[in-house]
Design a protein around this motif. Sequence first.
Motif, PDB file in Angstrom:
ATOM      1  N   MET A  83       1.020  -1.445  -0.119  1.00 50.77           N
ATOM      2  CA  MET A  83      -0.072  -0.066  -0.049  1.00 50.77           C
ATOM      3  C   MET A  83       0.942   1.256  -0.131  1.00 50.77           C
ATOM      4  O   MET A  83       0.420   2.147  -0.793  1.00 50.77           O
ATOM      5  N   ARG A  84       2.103   1.221   0.753  1.00 49.43           N
ATOM      6  CA  ARG A  84       3.040   2.440   1.139  1.00 49.43           C
ATOM      7  C   ARG A  84       3.378   2.476  -0.642  1.00 49.43           C
ATOM      8  O   ARG A  84       3.585   3.692  -0.865  1.00 49.43           O
ATOM      9  N   GLN A  85       3.683   1.547  -1.128  1.00 47.78           N
ATOM     10  CA  GLN A  85       4.585   1.743  -2.403  1.00 47.78           C
ATOM     11  C   GLN A  85       3.660   2.335  -3.598  1.00 47.78           C
ATOM     12  O   GLN A  85       4.055   2.925  -4.501  1.00 47.78           O
ATOM     13  N   LYS A  86       2.288   1.881  -3.395  1.00 49.34           N
ATOM     14  CA  LYS A  86       1.392   2.237  -4.228  1.00 49.34           C
ATOM     15  C   LYS A  86       1.088   3.976  -4.056  1.00 49.34           C
ATOM     16  O   LYS A  86       1.146   4.700  -5.082  1.00 49.34           O
ATOM     17  N   ASN A  87       1.111   4.407  -2.846  1.00 53.61           N
ATOM     18  CA  ASN A  87       1.100   5.735  -2.764  1.00 53.61           C
ATOM     19  C   ASN A  87       2.329   6.632  -3.226  1.00 53.61           C
ATOM     20  O   ASN A  87       2.096   7.737  -3.549  1.00 53.61           O
ATOM     21  N   LYS A 146       4.033   5.695  -5.655  1.00 48.44           N
ATOM     22  CA  LYS A 146       3.938   5.911  -7.114  1.00 48.44           C
ATOM     23  C   LYS A 146       3.111   7.228  -7.495  1.00 48.44           C
ATOM     24  O   LYS A 146       3.170   7.971  -8.385  1.00 48.44           O
ATOM     25  N   VAL A 147       2.097   7.129  -7.118  1.00 46.76           N
ATOM     26  CA  VAL A 147       0.909   8.148  -7.048  1.00 46.76           C
ATOM     27  C   VAL A 147       1.530   9.529  -6.768  1.00 46.76           C
ATOM     28  O   VAL A 147       1.280  10.498  -7.596  1.00 46.76           O
ATOM     29  N   THR A 148       2.172   9.810  -5.655  1.00 47.73           N
ATOM     30  CA  THR A 148       2.863  11.111  -5.372  1.00 47.73           C
ATOM     31  C   THR A 148       3.973  11.278  -6.533  1.00 47.73           C
ATOM     32  O   THR A 148       3.796  12.530  -6.653  1.00 47.73           O
ATOM     33  N   ALA A 149       4.777  10.426  -6.716  1.00 48.34           N
ATOM     34  CA  ALA A 149       5.653  10.693  -7.811  1.00 48.34           C
ATOM     35  C   ALA A 149       4.944  11.330  -9.141  1.00 48.34           C
ATOM     36  O   ALA A 149       5.428  11.870  -9.887  1.00 48.34           O
TER      37      ALA A 149
END
Length: 154
Positions: A1-5, A7-10
């Motif tokens: 979940m943290r990695q998905k956030n 990617k979205v932030t990037a």
Amino acid sequence: MRQKNLKVTAGILIIVAAVFYLIVAGFSTANAAYYLKVSEAINGSVDPGKHYRIEGKIDVTTATFDGKSNPVVLKFQIYDENSPDKRLIVIYNDVKPDNFQEATGAVVEGKFNKDGTFQADNLNLKCPSKYEQADQSQQEGAVTKFLRSLGLKR
């Protein structure tokens, strides 16, 4: 979940950076041109390094075209309607437009040479409107005749 956030932030940061770059590039003065009339260009102090856009009437009688040289050279004069004695010599290194002889005016873009002539990179001609009635003695159209017969037009 943290990695998905992450990617979205990037992705959002990349989009914001791209939009910011386009805004800054749009306001850049590198492509800006000073817009002048012929008399303003002659009377004012112009900088040979700056890009100008100048509007004036064309004197087609002074135009010469050398299509054999490389590059081809179209040389003509433009002037203000209010002060026809103030003229600017324009040199345009491209083919002469087909409607050059009918042109009433021009907007030229380019830079001044050290000798005071104007080296045009772009030439936009102003031609008389084909929709304006050239002579009042031209025949009336069918609609005008019909309106006159009804008393709706004088």
